[in-house]
Design a protein around this motif. Structure first.
Motif, PDB file in Angstrom:
ATOM      1  N   SER A   1       7.151   3.384   1.259  1.00  9.73           N
ATOM      2  CA  SER A   1       6.372   2.369   0.769  1.00  9.73           C
ATOM      3  C   SER A   1       6.536   1.831  -0.523  1.00  9.73           C
ATOM      4  O   SER A   1       6.521   0.947  -1.038  1.00  9.73           O
ATOM      5  CB  SER A   1       4.928   2.902   1.027  1.00  9.73           C
ATOM      6  OG  SER A   1       4.485   3.871   0.252  1.00  9.73           O
TER       7      SER A   1
ATOM      8  N   LYS B   1       0.855  -1.148  -0.027  1.00  3.37           N
ATOM      9  CA  LYS B   1      -0.100  -0.206  -0.062  1.00  3.37           C
ATOM     10  C   LYS B   1       0.729   1.126   0.117  1.00  3.37           C
ATOM     11  O   LYS B   1       1.773   1.397   0.816  1.00  3.37           O
ATOM     12  CB  LYS B   1      -1.066  -0.178   1.163  1.00  3.37           C
ATOM     13  CG  LYS B   1      -1.996   1.117   1.123  1.00  3.37           C
ATOM     14  CD  LYS B   1      -2.864   1.033   2.391  1.00  3.37           C
ATOM     15  CE  LYS B   1      -3.836   2.129   2.167  1.00  3.37           C
ATOM     16  NZ  LYS B   1      -4.666   2.139   3.309  1.00  3.37           N
ATOM     17  N   LYS B   2       0.687   2.108  -0.958  1.00  2.00           N
ATOM     18  CA  LYS B   2       1.618   3.362  -1.053  1.00  2.00           C
ATOM     19  C   LYS B   2       0.804   4.142   0.019  1.00  2.00           C
ATOM     20  O   LYS B   2      -0.368   4.633  -0.134  1.00  2.00           O
ATOM     21  CB  LYS B   2       1.323   4.031  -2.452  1.00  2.00           C
ATOM     22  CG  LYS B   2       1.714   3.153  -3.494  1.00  2.00           C
ATOM     23  CD  LYS B   2       3.341   3.206  -3.648  1.00  2.00           C
ATOM     24  CE  LYS B   2       4.011   2.362  -4.671  1.00  2.00           C
ATOM     25  NZ  LYS B   2       5.128   2.769  -4.782  1.00  2.00           N
ATOM     26  N   ARG B   3       1.557   4.757   0.797  1.00  2.00           N
ATOM     27  CA  ARG B   3       1.386   5.691   1.794  1.00  2.00           C
ATOM     28  C   ARG B   3       1.757   7.126   1.625  1.00  2.00           C
ATOM     29  O   ARG B   3       2.681   7.313   0.689  1.00  2.00           O
ATOM     30  CB  ARG B   3       1.727   5.262   3.421  1.00  2.00           C
ATOM     31  CG  ARG B   3       1.097   3.810   3.470  1.00  2.00           C
ATOM     32  CD  ARG B   3       1.673   3.533   5.016  1.00  2.00           C
ATOM     33  NE  ARG B   3       1.327   2.132   5.399  1.00  2.00           N
ATOM     34  CZ  ARG B   3       0.420   1.762   6.079  1.00  2.00           C
ATOM     35  NH1 ARG B   3      -0.143   3.135   6.922  1.00  2.00           N
ATOM     36  NH2 ARG B   3      -0.209   0.891   6.492  1.00  2.00           N
TER      37      ARG B   3
ATOM     38  N   ARG C   1       5.707   8.062   1.394  1.00  2.00           N
ATOM     39  CA  ARG C   1       5.582   7.603  -0.041  1.00  2.00           C
ATOM     40  C   ARG C   1       6.816   6.826  -0.446  1.00  2.00           C
ATOM     41  O   ARG C   1       6.688   5.890  -1.218  1.00  2.00           O
ATOM     42  CB  ARG C   1       5.334   8.673  -0.974  1.00  2.00           C
ATOM     43  CG  ARG C   1       4.721   8.458  -2.529  1.00  2.00           C
ATOM     44  CD  ARG C   1       3.145   8.135  -2.212  1.00  2.00           C
ATOM     45  NE  ARG C   1       2.771   7.759  -3.642  1.00  2.00           N
ATOM     46  CZ  ARG C   1       1.717   7.290  -3.751  1.00  2.00           C
ATOM     47  NH1 ARG C   1       0.960   6.675  -2.872  1.00  2.00           N
ATOM     48  NH2 ARG C   1       1.164   7.004  -5.079  1.00  2.00           N
TER      49      ARG C   1
END
Length: 181
Positions: A181, A15-17, A178
């Motif tokens: 992740s 999951k891109k945070r 970003r």
């Protein structure tokens, strides 16, 4: 024991945070750049209007007299409204004084008589200033206080700068999240 290849199992993508933080950080920076231009002007105007509305002129006891001024202040000189067209005022001080003979639009009432601004005095050091208004029955002076306007403009700068720093921190935090992740 069943054979299981490591390449054959399904794994959900990571999951891109940090995207929300990046977006809000950029929007915050844009809003604060606008705020750095608008806020000092608005704060200065609001403080000046409040100072003008709360100014209470005091009669100097006739058409001429002296006023004890303090450094970095602004003073308005008033004469009765019915005499503004026929009066001519002069101001003399020791040093570093600016007299601006311009009529204002903020009338004041002293003892039931309406007075109108006929000029302003700005001083940079403490001194005694002599005010003479030929053609006027009375002269009044109000201390507006220049320091309040400066404080208002400083607050108008400090708030956007502080919020801008928070927006930059949010942006950096979002970019770091970003990338990780």
């Amino acid at each position: 024991m069943a054979y299981q290849a490591s390449y054959g199992t399904y794994r959900a993508p990571a999951k891109k945070r940090g995207l929300k933080r990046i977006i809000f950080g950029i929007l915050g920076i844009i809003a604060n750049l606008i705020g750095l231009i608008v806020m000092p002007v608005v704060a200065g105007i609001v403080v000046t209007v409040i100072a003008l509305l709360s100014a209470s002129p005091v009669s100097i006891g006739g058409p001429s007299g002296t006023v004890q001024t303090t450094s970095s202040s602004l003073y308005f000189v008033y004469v009765p409204t019915s005499e503004t067209g026929s009066s001519s005022c002069t101001v003399e001080g020791a040093s570093d004084m600016v007299w601006d003979p311009s009529q204002g639009s903020s009338p004041a009432t002293i003892d039931g008589t309406e007075y109108t601004v006929v000029g302003s005095i700005q001083v940079t050091d403490d001194q005694e200033v002599a005010v003479t208004c030929d053609g006027a029955s009375d002269v009044a002076v109000a201390d507006i206080g220049f320091v309040g306007s400066l404080v208002g403009m400083a607050v108008g700068l400090i708030i956007p700068i502080g919020l801008g720093l928070l927006a930059v921190i949010l942006l950096i935090w979002g970019i770091v999240a970003r990338v990780r992740s």
